[in-house]
Design a protein around this motif. Structure first.
Motif, mmCIF file in Angstrom:
data_model
loop_
_atom_site.group_PDB
_atom_site.id
_atom_site.type_symbol
_atom_site.label_atom_id
_atom_site.label_comp_id
_atom_site.label_asym_id
_atom_site.label_seq_id
_atom_site.Cartn_x
_atom_site.Cartn_y
_atom_site.Cartn_z
ATOM 1 N N ILE A 56 0.796 -0.976 0.323
ATOM 2 C CA ILE A 56 -0.493 -0.193 -0.005
ATOM 3 C C ILE A 56 0.737 1.326 -0.075
ATOM 4 N N GLY A 106 -10.217 8.556 1.527
ATOM 5 C CA GLY A 106 -9.173 7.777 1.673
ATOM 6 C C GLY A 106 -8.165 7.027 1.367
ATOM 7 N N THR A 124 -6.569 6.036 4.975
ATOM 8 C CA THR A 124 -5.048 5.402 4.801
ATOM 9 C C THR A 124 -3.526 5.636 5.617
ATOM 10 N N ASP A 130 -4.705 4.741 9.394
ATOM 11 C CA ASP A 130 -4.844 4.029 9.650
ATOM 12 C C ASP A 130 -3.615 3.685 10.037
ATOM 13 N N SER A 131 -2.518 4.265 9.197
ATOM 14 C CA SER A 131 -1.160 3.467 9.391
ATOM 15 C C SER A 131 -0.553 4.524 10.337
#
Length: 166
Positions: free
Chosen positions: A41, A77, A81, A84-85
């Motif tokens: 990712i 998003g 991301t 969240d990471s």
């Protein structure tokens, strides 16, 4: 004429195989040093792990058009991301060998629009609380002047990770 972007990533199984063998902090430090590949990712969205210490992780990204939504700004998003990471890796950095985590939820508050003109942004994750089975972390997304762009909280489930015998 359309624009294009090409990128490469490493086999995610290499890093996944190392998860249970070392502490979470050691695993993240190996990725930061380039001795273990980062997750795919990071190549897909072109962001990097910049700092890690126990209970804290920092990722950064320079926004590009490839991150845009239909209204001409960075897609939520992408914010999520990064946040969240950062929150998840803050939790991971506190885990002993043989332990893993997964996100149970992520609550994001979008505060400012991001475009290519925003410049490099950083997601700073910190752990708030870690118990035996769950952890709570938060992350902030800031610009180069430390203006708050977004905020997130995340609950994570902690669990034993099977270690393969090689």
């Amino acid at each position: 004429m359309g624009r294009s972007r090409t990128y490469e990533w490493s086999d995610p199984a290499v890093t996944a195989a190392a998860v249970g063998r070392a502490s979470g902090l050691d695993l993240l430090r190996e990725m930061l040093a380039g001795r273990l590949p980062g997750p795919p990712i990071t190549a897909t969205l072109d962001f990097t792990l910049d700092e890690v210490e126990e209970g804290r992780a920092v990722f950064s990204l320079t926004p590009g058009e490839e991150h845009y939504n239909p209204i001409g700004s960075v897609h939520g998003g992408v914010y999520a991301t990064l946040l969240d990471s950062a929150a998840g890796c803050a939790v991971q950095s506190t885990l002993p060998p043989g332990m893993g985590y997964t996100s149970l939820d992520l609550t994001v508050k979008f505060l400012k629009r991001i475009t290519v003109d925003t410049g490099r942004v950083r997601a700073i994750g910190t752990i708030i609380n870690r118990g035996r089975q769950t952890a709570l972390a938060e992350a902030t997304l800031v610009d180069a002047r430390d203006r708050l762009l977004a905020h997130a909280t995340s609950s994570c489930l902690l669990f034993p990770v099977p270690v393969s015998e090689d």
